[in-house]
Design a protein around this motif. Structure first.
Motif, PDB file in Angstrom:
ATOM      1  N   GLU A 156     -35.234  -2.918  -7.630  1.00  0.00           N
ATOM      2  CA  GLU A 156     -35.477  -2.990  -8.923  1.00  0.00           C
ATOM      3  C   GLU A 156     -35.952  -4.504  -9.429  1.00  0.00           C
ATOM      4  OE1 GLU A 156     -32.118  -1.021 -10.905  1.00  0.00           O
ATOM      5  OE2 GLU A 156     -32.879   0.811 -10.119  1.00  0.00           O
ATOM      6  N   GLY A 157     -36.605  -5.213  -8.679  1.00  0.00           N
ATOM      7  CA  GLY A 157     -37.187  -6.569  -8.833  1.00  0.00           C
ATOM      8  C   GLY A 157     -36.058  -7.484  -8.792  1.00  0.00           C
ATOM      9  N   LYS A 158     -34.889  -7.241  -8.025  1.00  0.00           N
ATOM     10  CA  LYS A 158     -33.997  -8.305  -7.580  1.00  0.00           C
ATOM     11  C   LYS A 158     -33.734  -8.350  -6.417  1.00  0.00           C
ATOM     12  CE  LYS A 158     -32.041  -8.988 -12.162  1.00  0.00           C
ATOM     13  NZ  LYS A 158     -30.804  -9.388 -12.796  1.00  0.00           N
ATOM     14  N   TRP A 159     -33.321  -9.550  -5.741  1.00  0.00           N
ATOM     15  CA  TRP A 159     -33.168  -9.512  -4.262  1.00  0.00           C
ATOM     16  C   TRP A 159     -31.584  -9.331  -4.083  1.00  0.00           C
ATOM     17  CZ3 TRP A 159     -36.996 -10.128  -0.933  1.00  0.00           C
ATOM     18  CH2 TRP A 159     -38.005 -10.790  -1.166  1.00  0.00           C
ATOM     19  N   LEU A 160     -31.128  -8.621  -2.888  1.00  0.00           N
ATOM     20  CA  LEU A 160     -29.921  -8.512  -2.837  1.00  0.00           C
ATOM     21  C   LEU A 160     -29.203  -9.668  -1.984  1.00  0.00           C
ATOM     22  CD1 LEU A 160     -27.342  -6.537  -2.447  1.00  0.00           C
ATOM     23  CD2 LEU A 160     -28.619  -5.668  -0.265  1.00  0.00           C
ATOM     24  N   LEU A 161     -28.281 -10.342  -2.364  1.00  0.00           N
ATOM     25  CA  LEU A 161     -27.484 -11.408  -1.789  1.00  0.00           C
ATOM     26  C   LEU A 161     -25.988 -11.274  -1.866  1.00  0.00           C
ATOM     27  CD1 LEU A 161     -30.013 -13.476  -3.928  1.00  0.00           C
ATOM     28  CD2 LEU A 161     -29.979 -13.980  -1.395  1.00  0.00           C
ATOM     29  N   ALA A 162     -25.591 -12.015  -0.652  1.00  0.00           N
ATOM     30  CA  ALA A 162     -24.077 -12.159  -0.834  1.00  0.00           C
ATOM     31  C   ALA A 162     -23.681 -13.582  -1.040  1.00  0.00           C
ATOM     32  CB  ALA A 162     -23.656 -11.715   0.793  1.00  0.00           C
ATOM     33  N   LYS A 163     -22.552 -13.684  -1.687  1.00  0.00           N
ATOM     34  CA  LYS A 163     -22.001 -15.136  -1.794  1.00  0.00           C
ATOM     35  C   LYS A 163     -21.054 -15.603  -0.743  1.00  0.00           C
ATOM     36  CE  LYS A 163     -19.832 -18.047  -5.187  1.00  0.00           C
ATOM     37  NZ  LYS A 163     -19.188 -18.272  -6.565  1.00  0.00           N
ATOM     38  N   HIS A 164     -21.439 -16.180   0.280  1.00  0.00           N
ATOM     39  CA  HIS A 164     -20.785 -16.397   1.504  1.00  0.00           C
ATOM     40  C   HIS A 164     -19.462 -17.653   0.933  1.00  0.00           C
ATOM     41  CE1 HIS A 164     -19.386 -18.356   5.246  1.00  0.00           C
ATOM     42  NE2 HIS A 164     -19.800 -17.247   5.577  1.00  0.00           N
ATOM     43  N   LYS A 165     -18.408 -17.272   1.249  1.00  0.00           N
ATOM     44  CA  LYS A 165     -17.138 -17.975   0.939  1.00  0.00           C
ATOM     45  C   LYS A 165     -17.465 -19.567   1.022  1.00  0.00           C
ATOM     46  CE  LYS A 165     -14.002 -14.433   1.448  1.00  0.00           C
ATOM     47  NZ  LYS A 165     -12.873 -14.145   0.749  1.00  0.00           N
ATOM     48  N   VAL A 166     -18.081 -19.846   2.227  1.00  0.00           N
ATOM     49  CA  VAL A 166     -18.495 -21.453   2.454  1.00  0.00           C
ATOM     50  C   VAL A 166     -19.828 -21.918   2.324  1.00  0.00           C
ATOM     51  CG1 VAL A 166     -18.104 -23.159   4.446  1.00  0.00           C
ATOM     52  CG2 VAL A 166     -16.332 -21.522   4.201  1.00  0.00           C
ATOM     53  N   ARG A 167     -20.862 -20.970   2.951  1.00  0.00           N
ATOM     54  CA  ARG A 167     -22.163 -21.669   2.938  1.00  0.00           C
ATOM     55  C   ARG A 167     -22.946 -21.337   1.652  1.00  0.00           C
ATOM     56  NH1 ARG A 167     -21.809 -18.688   8.096  1.00  0.00           N
ATOM     57  NH2 ARG A 167     -23.072 -16.872   7.069  1.00  0.00           N
ATOM     58  N   GLY A 168     -22.544 -20.343   0.795  1.00  0.00           N
ATOM     59  CA  GLY A 168     -23.056 -20.295  -0.558  1.00  0.00           C
ATOM     60  C   GLY A 168     -23.935 -19.016  -0.585  1.00  0.00           C
ATOM     61  N   VAL A 169     -24.915 -18.672  -1.325  1.00  0.00           N
ATOM     62  CA  VAL A 169     -25.835 -17.546  -1.274  1.00  0.00           C
ATOM     63  C   VAL A 169     -26.717 -17.470  -0.539  1.00  0.00           C
ATOM     64  CG1 VAL A 169     -27.286 -16.447  -3.254  1.00  0.00           C
ATOM     65  CG2 VAL A 169     -25.329 -17.666  -4.098  1.00  0.00           C
ATOM     66  N   GLU A 170     -26.787 -16.255   0.014  1.00  0.00           N
ATOM     67  CA  GLU A 170     -27.467 -15.913   1.221  1.00  0.00           C
ATOM     68  C   GLU A 170     -27.741 -14.428   1.319  1.00  0.00           C
ATOM     69  OE1 GLU A 170     -25.471 -17.856   4.395  1.00  0.00           O
ATOM     70  OE2 GLU A 170     -24.259 -16.155   4.676  1.00  0.00           O
ATOM     71  N   PHE A 171     -28.876 -14.094   2.241  1.00  0.00           N
ATOM     72  CA  PHE A 171     -29.146 -12.641   2.600  1.00  0.00           C
ATOM     73  C   PHE A 171     -28.081 -12.251   3.398  1.00  0.00           C
ATOM     74  CE2 PHE A 171     -33.402 -13.839   1.621  1.00  0.00           C
ATOM     75  CZ  PHE A 171     -33.612 -13.142   0.418  1.00  0.00           C
ATOM     76  N   PRO A 172     -27.644 -10.922   3.260  1.00  0.00           N
ATOM     77  CA  PRO A 172     -26.601 -10.369   4.221  1.00  0.00           C
ATOM     78  C   PRO A 172     -27.084 -10.261   5.668  1.00  0.00           C
ATOM     79  CG  PRO A 172     -27.227  -8.775   2.698  1.00  0.00           C
ATOM     80  CD  PRO A 172     -27.997  -9.896   2.233  1.00  0.00           C
ATOM     81  N   GLY A 173     -26.221 -10.445   6.619  1.00  0.00           N
ATOM     82  CA  GLY A 173     -26.466 -10.209   7.965  1.00  0.00           C
ATOM     83  C   GLY A 173     -25.389 -10.658   8.837  1.00  0.00           C
ATOM     84  N   GLY A 174     -25.640 -10.597  10.226  1.00  0.00           N
ATOM     85  CA  GLY A 174     -24.779 -11.157  11.208  1.00  0.00           C
ATOM     86  C   GLY A 174     -24.709 -10.734  12.637  1.00  0.00           C
ATOM     87  N   LYS A 175     -23.891 -10.430  13.316  1.00  0.00           N
ATOM     88  CA  LYS A 175     -23.926 -10.325  14.773  1.00  0.00           C
ATOM     89  C   LYS A 175     -23.654  -8.904  14.793  1.00  0.00           C
ATOM     90  CE  LYS A 175     -21.865 -14.701  16.381  1.00  0.00           C
ATOM     91  NZ  LYS A 175     -20.912 -15.190  17.374  1.00  0.00           N
ATOM     92  N   VAL A 176     -24.483  -8.364  16.070  1.00  0.00           N
ATOM     93  CA  VAL A 176     -24.418  -7.238  16.211  1.00  0.00           C
ATOM     94  C   VAL A 176     -23.060  -6.593  17.118  1.00  0.00           C
ATOM     95  CG1 VAL A 176     -25.577  -5.267  17.764  1.00  0.00           C
ATOM     96  CG2 VAL A 176     -27.113  -6.767  16.426  1.00  0.00           C
TER      97      VAL A 176
END
Length: 153
Positions: free
Chosen positions: A35-55
């Motif tokens: 709906e016109g907005k990017w999905l982001l997470a607020k990482h506790k240390v690094r700041g705002v970023e796209f979600p992701g991680g290790k498999v």
């Protein structure tokens, strides 16, 4: 293929082709616009970023992308589509697969353990955000955002 140096000075190779690199993919990133907005997470240390991680062991890349997104943002996604892959040539090189998808449900009271919650930003807000993770500040992310914008589901 696009090659550049990240903010840590490591060479990064990015492609929009699937299974391009010979190195095993063991990380995922979800770059999704809803709906016109990017999905982001607020990482506790690094700041705002796209979600992701290790498999995790015995997990597919798609399962990892869906799990990481839910764990970091409380947003359930599906219909994942491959967008890109990139290799960071650090001390221990690693490869990450990038996906986009569709939002199924946005949980309002989801218990987040890894982040301080979900952040939704339009293009202007994301471009002018002062609290971006260093992961979000290289030309690879710009190229991926452009590609996802072209694919918008």
């Amino acid at each position: 293929m696009i090659s550049f140096k990240d903010l840590n000075g490591f060479k990064v190779d990015l492609t929009f082709e699937k299974d391009f690199f010979e190195i095993e993919i063991n990380h995922v990133l979800v770059v999704l616009k809803h709906e016109g907005k990017w999905l982001l997470a607020k990482h506790k240390v690094r700041g705002v970023e796209f979600p992701g991680g290790k498999v995790e062991k015995d997990e597919t890349l798609v399962e990892a992308a869906m799990r990481e997104t839910l764990e970091e943002t409380g947003v359930l996604i599906n219909d994942l589509e491959h967008v890109a892959e990139y290799v960071v040539h650090g001390d221990v090189p690693f490869c990450k697969a990038v996906f986009t998808g569709s939002v199924v449900k946005i949980h309002s009271n989801y218990s987040l353990l890894e982040t301080d919650g979900v952040v939704w930003m339009n293009d202007f807000e994301l471009d002018s955000c002062e609290y971006l993770s260093f992961h979000m500040k290289d030309e690879g992310i710009s190229a991926i955002r452009k590609r996802v914008g072209e694919l918008e589901l």
